[in-house]
Design an enzyme around this catalytic site. Sequence first.
Site, PDB file in Angstrom:
ATOM      1  N   CYS A  21       0.839  -1.200   0.000  1.00  0.00           N
ATOM      2  CA  CYS A  21       0.000   0.000   0.000  1.00  0.00           C
ATOM      3  C   CYS A  21       0.876   1.253   0.000  1.00  0.00           C
ATOM      4  O   CYS A  21       0.543   2.251  -0.651  1.00  0.00           O
ATOM      5  CB  CYS A  21      -0.947   0.000   1.192  1.00  0.00           C
ATOM      6  SG  CYS A  21      -2.384  -1.083   1.017  1.00  0.00           S
ATOM      7  N   GLY A  77       4.471 -19.422   1.861  1.00  0.00           N
ATOM      8  CA  GLY A  77       5.659 -18.603   1.671  1.00  0.00           C
ATOM      9  C   GLY A  77       5.370 -17.133   1.442  1.00  0.00           C
ATOM     10  O   GLY A  77       6.225 -16.388   0.967  1.00  0.00           O
ATOM     11  N   THR A  88       5.231 -13.444   2.309  1.00  0.00           N
ATOM     12  CA  THR A  88       5.895 -12.569   3.284  1.00  0.00           C
ATOM     13  C   THR A  88       5.307 -11.163   3.311  1.00  0.00           C
ATOM     14  O   THR A  88       5.552 -10.424   4.264  1.00  0.00           O
ATOM     15  CB  THR A  88       7.405 -12.476   3.000  1.00  0.00           C
ATOM     16  OG1 THR A  88       7.604 -11.953   1.684  1.00  0.00           O
ATOM     17  CG2 THR A  88       8.076 -13.840   3.117  1.00  0.00           C
ATOM     18  N   HIS A 118      -0.325 -10.339  -4.371  1.00  0.00           N
ATOM     19  CA  HIS A 118       0.609 -10.031  -5.456  1.00  0.00           C
ATOM     20  C   HIS A 118       0.875 -11.289  -6.258  1.00  0.00           C
ATOM     21  O   HIS A 118       0.905 -12.393  -5.719  1.00  0.00           O
ATOM     22  CB  HIS A 118       1.919  -9.437  -4.928  1.00  0.00           C
ATOM     23  CG  HIS A 118       2.578 -10.233  -3.844  1.00  0.00           C
ATOM     24  ND1 HIS A 118       2.138 -10.220  -2.539  1.00  0.00           N
ATOM     25  CD2 HIS A 118       3.631 -11.078  -3.870  1.00  0.00           C
ATOM     26  CE1 HIS A 118       2.901 -11.000  -1.806  1.00  0.00           C
ATOM     27  NE2 HIS A 118       3.811 -11.556  -2.583  1.00  0.00           N
ATOM     28  N   HIS A 128       3.719 -12.906  -8.704  1.00  0.00           N
ATOM     29  CA  HIS A 128       5.079 -12.823  -9.228  1.00  0.00           C
ATOM     30  C   HIS A 128       5.039 -13.221 -10.713  1.00  0.00           C
ATOM     31  O   HIS A 128       4.439 -14.250 -11.059  1.00  0.00           O
ATOM     32  CB  HIS A 128       5.996 -13.816  -8.520  1.00  0.00           C
ATOM     33  CG  HIS A 128       6.128 -13.621  -7.038  1.00  0.00           C
ATOM     34  ND1 HIS A 128       7.260 -13.093  -6.456  1.00  0.00           N
ATOM     35  CD2 HIS A 128       5.287 -13.915  -6.008  1.00  0.00           C
ATOM     36  CE1 HIS A 128       7.111 -13.068  -5.138  1.00  0.00           C
ATOM     37  NE2 HIS A 128       5.918 -13.562  -4.839  1.00  0.00           N
TER      38      HIS A 128
HETATM   39  P1  5GP Z   1       6.036 -13.156  -1.130  1.00  0.00           P
HETATM   40  O1  5GP Z   1       7.193 -13.735  -0.381  1.00  0.00           O
HETATM   41  O2  5GP Z   1       5.054 -12.508  -0.188  1.00  0.00           O
HETATM   42  O3  5GP Z   1       5.405 -14.093  -2.093  1.00  0.00           O
HETATM   43  O4  5GP Z   1       6.651 -12.013  -2.041  1.00  0.00           O
HETATM   44  C1  5GP Z   1       7.016 -10.770  -1.549  1.00  0.00           C
HETATM   45  C2  5GP Z   1       8.061 -10.216  -2.489  1.00  0.00           C
HETATM   46  O5  5GP Z   1       8.201  -8.853  -2.220  1.00  0.00           O
HETATM   47  C3  5GP Z   1       9.436 -10.860  -2.336  1.00  0.00           C
HETATM   48  O6  5GP Z   1       9.817 -11.473  -3.564  1.00  0.00           O
HETATM   49  C4  5GP Z   1      10.324  -9.691  -1.951  1.00  0.00           C
HETATM   50  O7  5GP Z   1      11.609  -9.747  -2.545  1.00  0.00           O
HETATM   51  C5  5GP Z   1       9.546  -8.497  -2.441  1.00  0.00           C
HETATM   52  N1  5GP Z   1       9.773  -7.276  -1.681  1.00  0.00           N
HETATM   53  C6  5GP Z   1       9.874  -7.153  -0.326  1.00  0.00           C
HETATM   54  N2  5GP Z   1      10.054  -5.863   0.007  1.00  0.00           N
HETATM   55  C7  5GP Z   1      10.083  -5.159  -1.170  1.00  0.00           C
HETATM   56  C8  5GP Z   1      10.237  -3.770  -1.473  1.00  0.00           C
HETATM   57  O8  5GP Z   1      10.387  -2.916  -0.600  1.00  0.00           O
HETATM   58  N3  5GP Z   1      10.224  -3.415  -2.782  1.00  0.00           N
HETATM   59  C9  5GP Z   1      10.047  -4.348  -3.786  1.00  0.00           C
HETATM   60  N4  5GP Z   1      10.052  -3.894  -5.034  1.00  0.00           N
HETATM   61  N5  5GP Z   1       9.893  -5.656  -3.536  1.00  0.00           N
HETATM   62  C10 5GP Z   1       9.906  -6.054  -2.237  1.00  0.00           C
HETATM   63 ZN    ZN Z   2      -1.759  -3.294   1.232  1.00  0.00          ZN
END
Ligand code: 5GP
Ligand code: ZN
Length: 113
Positions: A6, A92, A94, A99, A101
Amino acid sequence: MSCLFCNIVSGNIPASTVFESKDVLAFRDIAPQAPVHILVIPKQHITSAHEVHALTPSPLPAIFDAIHHIAEELNLSDAGYRIVTNVGNDGGQTVSHLHFHILGGRSMQWPPG
Ligand code: 5GP
Ligand code: ZN
């Protein structure tokens, strides 16, 4: 506002934007796991894909329009690419803002770890 994504939507935290529409933002992952690693998010705060079923209108068409557009722009569509959305701790996830990927530019492995 405590949600990282956000804060990216609002501009409080900078990101390398690759696509923006009325409802969707896409930007480069800060820790890329492939030559191309883009995150596609709804601007609306949605915790994860688990919540999507209850939403009317669905945010998914705009998200998948964005994914298609980005894959074409970055020349991923011929070789292929991977779309991933993680849900919750065991999935997984975080960052608790939905989102997707987009991973591309190399051959992906299966099964994931
Ligand atoms: P998840 O682990 O939730 O599937 O993916 C979260 C993603 O957000 C991770 O791949 C991580 O590298 C990315 N991420 C975390 N903090 C930031 C940030 O401040 N900026 C960007 N561009 N990506 C982030
Ligand atoms: Zn949010």
